[in-house]
Design an enzyme around this catalytic site. Structure first.
Site, PDB file in Angstrom:
ATOM      1  N   ASP A   1       2.580  28.002  89.495  1.00 50.29           N
ATOM      2  CA  ASP A   1       2.675  28.661  90.711  1.00 50.29           C
ATOM      3  C   ASP A   1       4.116  28.338  91.397  1.00 50.29           C
ATOM      4  O   ASP A   1       4.883  28.960  92.145  1.00 50.29           O
ATOM      5  CB  ASP A   1       1.594  28.547  90.915  1.00 50.29           C
ATOM      6  CG  ASP A   1       0.714  27.696  92.105  1.00 50.29           C
ATOM      7  OD1 ASP A   1       0.901  26.460  91.614  1.00 50.29           O
ATOM      8  OD2 ASP A   1       0.356  28.029  93.170  1.00 50.29           O
TER       9      ASP A   1
ATOM     10  N   ASP B   1      -3.478  23.337  84.081  1.00 49.09           N
ATOM     11  CA  ASP B   1      -4.864  24.258  85.342  1.00 49.09           C
ATOM     12  C   ASP B   1      -5.237  25.403  84.286  1.00 49.09           C
ATOM     13  O   ASP B   1      -6.287  25.723  84.909  1.00 49.09           O
ATOM     14  CB  ASP B   1      -4.274  24.056  86.662  1.00 49.09           C
ATOM     15  CG  ASP B   1      -4.367  22.596  87.357  1.00 49.09           C
ATOM     16  OD1 ASP B   1      -4.346  21.988  86.434  1.00 49.09           O
ATOM     17  OD2 ASP B   1      -2.783  22.330  87.801  1.00 49.09           O
TER      18      ASP B   1
ATOM     19  N   THR C   1       1.014  24.797  82.473  1.00 47.90           N
ATOM     20  CA  THR C   1       0.698  24.076  83.581  1.00 47.90           C
ATOM     21  C   THR C   1      -0.837  23.725  82.207  1.00 47.90           C
ATOM     22  O   THR C   1      -1.571  24.694  82.037  1.00 47.90           O
ATOM     23  CB  THR C   1      -0.375  25.216  84.906  1.00 47.90           C
ATOM     24  OG1 THR C   1      -1.348  23.496  85.015  1.00 47.90           O
ATOM     25  CG2 THR C   1      -0.611  26.287  84.877  1.00 47.90           C
TER      26      THR C   1
ATOM     27  N   GLY D   1       4.251  19.352  88.192  1.00 46.58           N
ATOM     28  CA  GLY D   1       3.833  18.381  87.189  1.00 46.58           C
ATOM     29  C   GLY D   1       3.536  18.309  85.318  1.00 46.58           C
ATOM     30  O   GLY D   1       4.343  20.080  85.001  1.00 46.58           O
TER      31      GLY D   1
ATOM     32  N   ARG E   1      -7.095  21.268  89.656  1.00 42.44           N
ATOM     33  CA  ARG E   1      -6.974  21.539  91.483  1.00 42.44           C
ATOM     34  C   ARG E   1      -7.684  22.898  91.584  1.00 42.44           C
ATOM     35  O   ARG E   1      -8.811  22.162  92.043  1.00 42.44           O
ATOM     36  CB  ARG E   1      -5.154  22.476  91.175  1.00 42.44           C
ATOM     37  CG  ARG E   1      -4.589  21.719  92.478  1.00 42.44           C
ATOM     38  CD  ARG E   1      -3.134  21.721  91.897  1.00 42.44           C
ATOM     39  NE  ARG E   1      -2.887  23.409  91.689  1.00 42.44           N
ATOM     40  CZ  ARG E   1      -1.675  23.971  91.616  1.00 42.44           C
ATOM     41  NH1 ARG E   1      -1.308  24.214  92.878  1.00 42.44           N
ATOM     42  NH2 ARG E   1      -1.124  25.329  90.814  1.00 42.44           N
TER      43      ARG E   1
ATOM     44  N   ARG F   1      12.590  24.078 100.892  1.00 49.12           N
ATOM     45  CA  ARG F   1      11.841  23.187 101.547  1.00 49.12           C
ATOM     46  C   ARG F   1      12.321  21.647 101.006  1.00 49.12           C
ATOM     47  O   ARG F   1      11.562  21.323 100.846  1.00 49.12           O
ATOM     48  CB  ARG F   1      10.272  23.573 102.004  1.00 49.12           C
ATOM     49  CG  ARG F   1       9.757  23.546 102.350  1.00 49.12           C
ATOM     50  CD  ARG F   1       8.231  22.953 102.782  1.00 49.12           C
ATOM     51  NE  ARG F   1       7.283  22.526 103.373  1.00 49.12           N
ATOM     52  CZ  ARG F   1       6.408  21.558 103.093  1.00 49.12           C
ATOM     53  NH1 ARG F   1       6.489  21.282 102.447  1.00 49.12           N
ATOM     54  NH2 ARG F   1       5.824  21.280 104.361  1.00 49.12           N
TER      55      ARG F   1
ATOM     56  N   ASP G   1      -4.445  28.430  85.659  1.00 50.41           N
ATOM     57  CA  ASP G   1      -4.172  28.703  86.746  1.00 50.41           C
ATOM     58  C   ASP G   1      -3.535  29.533  87.332  1.00 50.41           C
ATOM     59  O   ASP G   1      -3.166  30.811  87.964  1.00 50.41           O
ATOM     60  CB  ASP G   1      -4.844  28.134  87.574  1.00 50.41           C
ATOM     61  CG  ASP G   1      -3.621  27.240  88.399  1.00 50.41           C
ATOM     62  OD1 ASP G   1      -2.195  26.864  87.426  1.00 50.41           O
ATOM     63  OD2 ASP G   1      -3.976  26.416  88.820  1.00 50.41           O
TER      64      ASP G   1
HETATM   65  O1  F6P Z   1      -1.715  21.391  88.373  1.00 56.25           O
HETATM   66  C1  F6P Z   1      -1.459  20.166  87.346  1.00 56.25           C
HETATM   67  C2  F6P Z   1      -2.086  19.089  88.111  1.00 56.25           C
HETATM   68  O2  F6P Z   1      -2.686  17.664  87.000  1.00 56.25           O
HETATM   69  C3  F6P Z   1      -3.808  19.671  88.335  1.00 56.25           C
HETATM   70  O3  F6P Z   1      -3.938  19.346  88.055  1.00 56.25           O
HETATM   71  C4  F6P Z   1      -3.571  17.921  89.297  1.00 56.25           C
HETATM   72  O4  F6P Z   1      -4.834  18.051  90.580  1.00 56.25           O
HETATM   73  C5  F6P Z   1      -2.534  17.533  90.048  1.00 56.25           C
HETATM   74  O5  F6P Z   1      -1.472  18.461  89.461  1.00 56.25           O
HETATM   75  C6  F6P Z   1      -2.448  16.396  90.221  1.00 56.25           C
HETATM   76  O6  F6P Z   1      -0.514  16.170  91.036  1.00 56.25           O
HETATM   77  P1  F6P Z   1       0.116  14.338  91.089  1.00 56.25           P
HETATM   78  O7  F6P Z   1       0.462  14.097  89.594  1.00 56.25           O
HETATM   79  O8  F6P Z   1       0.885  14.854  92.156  1.00 56.25           O
HETATM   80  O9  F6P Z   1      -0.607  13.775  91.153  1.00 56.25           O
END
Ligand code: F6P
Length: 361
Positions: free
Chosen positions: A115, A139, A137, A11, A183, A78, A141
């Protein structure tokens, strides 16, 4: 002339452009050419890249997003291909990606991601690709690093939103539930919730029970504080209950997309306490906007350190920020699970001390 490659995967996140700029400028200064793969690992699989020069990275330090594009579904091990029946078929195209990498005769590849990106980088490294990771990120994490760039920017965005919601909560005597991203980790909720004085903070690492959320709201009412702010991480779940999933993205390595737990909590409060409640789901605004100065500094240090590592052929590692200094760890460590909030975290203890509820007592 020697070349370095760079890609941004997963992301998007504030600070990616600052890294691209730092990598490009410091690599050019060391006499390297720089190529940027488009849309994360997809560019490597499809051999789509662009040369990066001084002009292309000029002015991008403060811009959110990534000028290279990114993908959180492109995984060389994948790779989703539509089959004749319209279904998705997964193929291992890692050989093709590695051979594309070799065609460009690169001295090393820098991958910027979370990750998922680091897991792939670790597998590439084991197959002989000279690779260096840079953690990103919102997050926060990723294991191995104390902090990732993008996190502080997201926390500030979330905290500003929580601050703004206070006035409506107070004026209308409502319970306002603010759902933030993160997340499976509660870092954004914890930091923004404590910074903005959330009365209840719900994070995935501490399963909640609604009776304790109600208890906190009642307690506030008894003190004539007839409004409440509940900050909830999208990955928060009730004790013995499940995650709230908003969609599944079949092509993604982790197909689960979280969201909606805040709406459930607001509905429960309204139904059971007869207090008017609203939920706000902040969503992707947390991933946008200019990176904070701290995130720019972190991204710049990460980028220049990664180039230094490529120059010294110090591969198979991820740049990290630990104990106030930039260093590196083996990619193995970065690819090992997620860094979650320890329930014994000092910020949780401080928040509990000032009366914040985590929905568990
Ligand atoms: O990992 C970053 C994040 O923004 C998370 O906080 C969230 O759960 C996820 O990506 C959302 O993903 P997408 O952009 O695919 O909706």
């Amino acid at each position: 002339m020697k070349r370095i490659g760079i890609l941004t995967g997963g992301g998007d996140c504030p600070g990616l452009n600052a890294v691209i700029r730092a990598v490009t400028k410091s690599a050019l200064a060391k006499g390297f050419e720089v190529v940027g793969y488009k849309d994360g690992y997809e560019g490597l699989i499809l051999n789509q890249w662009i040369p990066l020069n001084q002009a292309m990275v000029s002015g991008i330090l403060v811009q959110g997003g990534t000028i290279l594009g990114t993908s959180n579904t492109a995984n060389p091990y994948r790779w989703a291909e539509p089959s004749l029946k319209g279904r998705i078929r997964f193929k291992d195209v890692s050989r093709k990606a590695i051979s594309n990498y070799r065609k460009l005769d690169l001295h090393g590849l820098i991958v910027v991601g979370g990750d998922g990106t680091m897991n792939i980088a670790n597998r590439f490294h084991k197959e002989g690709v000279p690779i260096v990771g840079i953690p990103k990120t919102i997050d926060n994490d990723l294991p191995g690093t104390d902090v990732t760039f993008g996190f502080e920017t997201a926390v500030i965005t979330a905290a500003e939103a929580i601050d703004k919601v206070h006035t409506t909560a107070q004026s209308h005597h409502r319970a306002m539930v603010v759902e933030v991203m993160g997340r499976y980790a509660g870092w954004i909720a914890l930091y923004s919730g404590v910074a903005s004085g959330g009365d209840v903070i719900l994070i995935p690492e501490i399963p909640y029970e609604m009776k304790y959320v109600y208890k906190k709201i009642h307690e506030r009412n008894r003190l004539r504080k007839n409004f409440s702010i509940i900050v909830v991480a999208e990955g928060a779940k009730p004790k013995g209950g499940d995650l709230t999933i908003t969609r599944r993205v079949a092509r993604s390595t982790d197909p689960i997309r979280l969201g909606g737990v805040g709406l459930k909590i607001a509905a429960d409060i309204e139904k059971n306490l007869k207090i008017e409640s609203r939920a706000i789901v902040l969503g992707h605004v947390q991933r946008g906007g200019p990176p904070t100065p701290f995130d720019r500094l972190l991204a710049t240090q990460f980028g220049s350190h990664a180039v230094h590592m490529v120059f010294n052929r110090d591969f198979g590692k991820m740049v990290v920020y630990r104990n106030n200094a930039v260093s590196s760890v083996m990619l193995e460590e970065a690819a090992r699970g997620l860094k979650l909030v320890p329930p014994s975290h000092h910020l949780i203890a401080s928040a509990r001390a000032v009366g914040t509820s985590f929905g568990d007592c």
